[in-house]
Motif scaffolding. Sequence first.
Motif, PDB file in Angstrom:
ATOM      1  N   ASP A   1       0.823  -1.192   0.000  1.00 45.83           N
ATOM      2  CA  ASP A   1       0.000   0.000   0.000  1.00 45.83           C
ATOM      3  C   ASP A   1       0.862   1.249   0.000  1.00 45.83           C
ATOM      4  O   ASP A   1       0.603   2.224  -0.700  1.00 45.83           O
ATOM      5  N   TYR A   2       1.906   1.191   0.806  1.00 46.14           N
ATOM      6  CA  TYR A   2       2.800   2.336   0.926  1.00 46.14           C
ATOM      7  C   TYR A   2       3.447   2.660  -0.405  1.00 46.14           C
ATOM      8  O   TYR A   2       3.656   3.818  -0.748  1.00 46.14           O
ATOM      9  N   LEU A   3       3.750   1.619  -1.155  1.00 48.21           N
ATOM     10  CA  LEU A   3       4.373   1.840  -2.434  1.00 48.21           C
ATOM     11  C   LEU A   3       3.379   2.179  -3.530  1.00 48.21           C
ATOM     12  O   LEU A   3       3.743   2.333  -4.684  1.00 48.21           O
ATOM     13  N   GLY A   4       2.139   2.233  -3.163  1.00 51.59           N
ATOM     14  CA  GLY A   4       1.130   2.606  -4.130  1.00 51.59           C
ATOM     15  C   GLY A   4       0.757   1.503  -5.085  1.00 51.59           C
ATOM     16  O   GLY A   4       0.293   1.745  -6.194  1.00 51.59           O
ATOM     17  N   PHE A   5       0.934   0.278  -4.639  1.00 52.71           N
ATOM     18  CA  PHE A   5       0.598  -0.829  -5.507  1.00 52.71           C
ATOM     19  C   PHE A   5      -0.843  -1.258  -5.296  1.00 52.71           C
ATOM     20  O   PHE A   5      -1.335  -1.286  -4.187  1.00 52.71           O
ATOM     21  N   GLU A   6      -1.443  -1.643  -6.394  1.00 58.11           N
ATOM     22  CA  GLU A   6      -2.752  -2.256  -6.268  1.00 58.11           C
ATOM     23  C   GLU A   6      -2.627  -3.716  -6.638  1.00 58.11           C
ATOM     24  O   GLU A   6      -2.184  -4.067  -7.726  1.00 58.11           O
TER      25      GLU A   6
ATOM     26  N   HIS B   1      -0.430  -3.778  -9.964  1.00 60.60           N
ATOM     27  CA  HIS B   1      -0.430  -2.564 -10.775  1.00 60.60           C
ATOM     28  C   HIS B   1       0.119  -1.429  -9.957  1.00 60.60           C
ATOM     29  O   HIS B   1      -0.179  -1.321  -8.771  1.00 60.60           O
ATOM     30  N   GLY B   2       0.847  -0.600 -10.560  1.00 60.85           N
ATOM     31  CA  GLY B   2       1.349   0.512  -9.770  1.00 60.85           C
ATOM     32  C   GLY B   2       1.614   1.719 -10.640  1.00 60.85           C
ATOM     33  O   GLY B   2       1.734   1.639 -11.861  1.00 60.85           O
ATOM     34  N   LYS B   3       1.709   2.860  -9.997  1.00 60.85           N
ATOM     35  CA  LYS B   3       1.979   4.085 -10.746  1.00 60.85           C
ATOM     36  C   LYS B   3       3.470   4.280 -10.940  1.00 60.85           C
ATOM     37  O   LYS B   3       3.903   4.782 -11.958  1.00 60.85           O
ATOM     38  N   PHE B   4       4.206   3.867  -9.934  1.00 60.73           N
ATOM     39  CA  PHE B   4       5.647   4.137  -9.983  1.00 60.73           C
ATOM     40  C   PHE B   4       6.428   2.879 -10.295  1.00 60.73           C
ATOM     41  O   PHE B   4       7.455   2.603  -9.699  1.00 60.73           O
TER      42      PHE B   4
ATOM     43  N   THR C   1      14.597  -4.821  -5.667  1.00 60.69           N
ATOM     44  CA  THR C   1      13.846  -5.835  -4.958  1.00 60.69           C
ATOM     45  C   THR C   1      14.417  -6.083  -3.583  1.00 60.69           C
ATOM     46  O   THR C   1      13.691  -6.335  -2.626  1.00 60.69           O
ATOM     47  N   GLU C   2      15.716  -6.000  -3.488  1.00 60.02           N
ATOM     48  CA  GLU C   2      16.307  -6.171  -2.166  1.00 60.02           C
ATOM     49  C   GLU C   2      15.806  -5.104  -1.220  1.00 60.02           C
ATOM     50  O   GLU C   2      15.564  -5.345  -0.037  1.00 60.02           O
ATOM     51  N   LEU C   3      15.681  -3.909  -1.745  1.00 62.26           N
ATOM     52  CA  LEU C   3      15.148  -2.821  -0.935  1.00 62.26           C
ATOM     53  C   LEU C   3      13.765  -3.185  -0.411  1.00 62.26           C
ATOM     54  O   LEU C   3      13.442  -2.952   0.757  1.00 62.26           O
ATOM     55  N   LEU C   4      13.014  -3.738  -1.290  1.00 66.29           N
ATOM     56  CA  LEU C   4      11.662  -4.121  -0.900  1.00 66.29           C
ATOM     57  C   LEU C   4      11.704  -5.145   0.227  1.00 66.29           C
ATOM     58  O   LEU C   4      10.985  -5.041   1.219  1.00 66.29           O
ATOM     59  N   LEU C   5      12.536  -6.104   0.052  1.00 68.43           N
ATOM     60  CA  LEU C   5      12.629  -7.133   1.068  1.00 68.43           C
ATOM     61  C   LEU C   5      13.058  -6.541   2.408  1.00 68.43           C
ATOM     62  O   LEU C   5      12.528  -6.886   3.464  1.00 68.43           O
ATOM     63  N   ASP C   6      13.968  -5.653   2.334  1.00 64.14           N
ATOM     64  CA  ASP C   6      14.422  -5.019   3.564  1.00 64.14           C
ATOM     65  C   ASP C   6      13.299  -4.248   4.230  1.00 64.14           C
ATOM     66  O   ASP C   6      13.157  -4.266   5.446  1.00 64.14           O
ATOM     67  N   MET C   7      12.556  -3.584   3.393  1.00 64.28           N
ATOM     68  CA  MET C   7      11.443  -2.809   3.961  1.00 64.28           C
ATOM     69  C   MET C   7      10.508  -3.726   4.719  1.00 64.28           C
ATOM     70  O   MET C   7      10.079  -3.435   5.826  1.00 64.28           O
TER      71      MET C   7
END
Lengths: 429, 144
Positions: free
Chosen positions: B92-97, B117-120, B129-135
């Motif tokens: 949600d934070y990343l603006g993904f649907e 789906h996402g805007k960014f 992707t690693e960043l995502l995992l860390d988050m």
Amino acid sequence: MKVYEESGCFDPHSITDCQDLMGLPAATNCHNSSEDNLNLSSYNHHHHEDVSATMDMETHQHYLLDNTTTYNTNAHLIPYLTQELSYDQSNWETFNMVHSSSAAAESAAAASGGGGYTPTPDLLSLFHLPRCSFLPNSSISFETAPGSPPVVYDPLFHLNLPPQPAVFRELLQSLPHDYTVPADDKDAAGVGGLYHDGDNGIIEFTRDISRAGRTKNRDKAGKTTKHFATERERRVHLNDKYQALRTMVPSPTKNDRASIVGDAIDYIKELIRTVHELKILVDKKRCGQDRSKRLKVEDAASAADAGDVDCKPLGDPDRCYNTSLRSSWLQRKSKDSEVDVRIIDDEVTIKLVQRKKINCLLFVSRLLDELQLDLHHVAGGNIGDYYSFLFNTKIYEGSSVYASAIANKLIDVVDRQYAAAPPTSNNSL
Amino acid sequence: MNKATIIEDAITYIQELQKTSDDLSEELREMEASSEGGGKQMEMEGDAADEMEKCGIKEEIKVTYIDGNTLLIKIVLQKKRGCFTKLIETMDYLGFELSETSVTTFKGAMLFSSCVHGKFVDALMIEQTELLLDMIRSKEGNTC
């Protein structure tokens, strides 16, 4: 279907009983009953339809007897009864079973007030009844309490008269059809049939008149003034009850009677399931608490008194073992979403369908955590305008969450988010 | 039994059942309040980590760029209480649907795969992707 049977013989004693039983308010009933009888096509009774029908036959008969003078003048229209009676029976004719025309009815009605009238031929021709030895001036007062069971005492019952079913069926069919009888057969089916109670000659009309009546075209021309007010009241009360029933159901569908009853049935079943589930939970909880209390006491006891541990029988924990499987299922619907919760033992399956406006997955998963449900599997996706999700979860041990709580909270959360979310245009994504 | 009495009886019965169910749930709530909480949570999570190691399941994240704004994300995480919520919060934070989602749990691990789906989307390239995992891990870490 036989109520009145043609008789060759006649028992005067039974008639006096009949007189006692069937008391008709002579003053009011005479006039009206004749109208009733004459206006077959505009008859309208409800609960006491059957009784009134028969009673009106009787009253009409009685009324006819009252007007012997008029009889003599209009005798050709009045059906023949029996030879034993002293009344003039000349010129009976048999008429067809078609409804009397309104003209005839009106003239009859008008004439009845005046004393000379032409009674409707149809109903009367069906009377092949032995004439009771009603004295012309006797008054029979009859009371039908509204809502009383349709019971009629047939004075001729014990005479074992030969049946005339064909005649009676025609009689029934010619009766007014404006009964508000149940439209569905399941109501009528349960209490169908006209039967004789062998012991005391009570005959009960149940739904036969309604069934017979329903086959013909309903003729709603007018109601008898005598019954208009109570009839309308009765209808209004019944409608109010239906609406009251509808308000008790959590997700009513359509506003027609069949749907109301159907929803009520489903809701009652759901409530029974919920009560059952809650009972099991309470038992388990109580059992668990007892066990933990007992353990505490035992610990305390053993701590205080090292040697003496035989105070509690060891079989206690086993006694609480609940062999019944907890199961529960219910659904909740709201304007934009639909929730289906099924619980078997400790596994909860939740189906959620929501209109595609906001992504409720976040809120739903938060709620599931709150409810102490352990997610095992989730599947979700878009289907046209809707999101659809399936959650397979397990209840964490020790939690006693129950189905209706889950469903209610879920639908609550989803609806609240809907209300909170700003209305978005259709395809912003 | 005529229509009116049947309807009346139904109304009365429903009211009775509702009252019974309310009483029972009230009783249950009271019992919940007075009883002690279970200390079994930590055990379960400890088990989860062990099982994962035993089966050789590793935490990973994989992002595939499909088309336009669409990504396919696959994440394997250690299953903890509330990790799914964290995951969704991150999305949600990343603006993904999340348009198609599937989550499965096995041996203490959770597999999350979703078409997103996402805007960014362009910004989130595969390297991140690693960043995502860390988050996700950090979010878990904050609350645990």
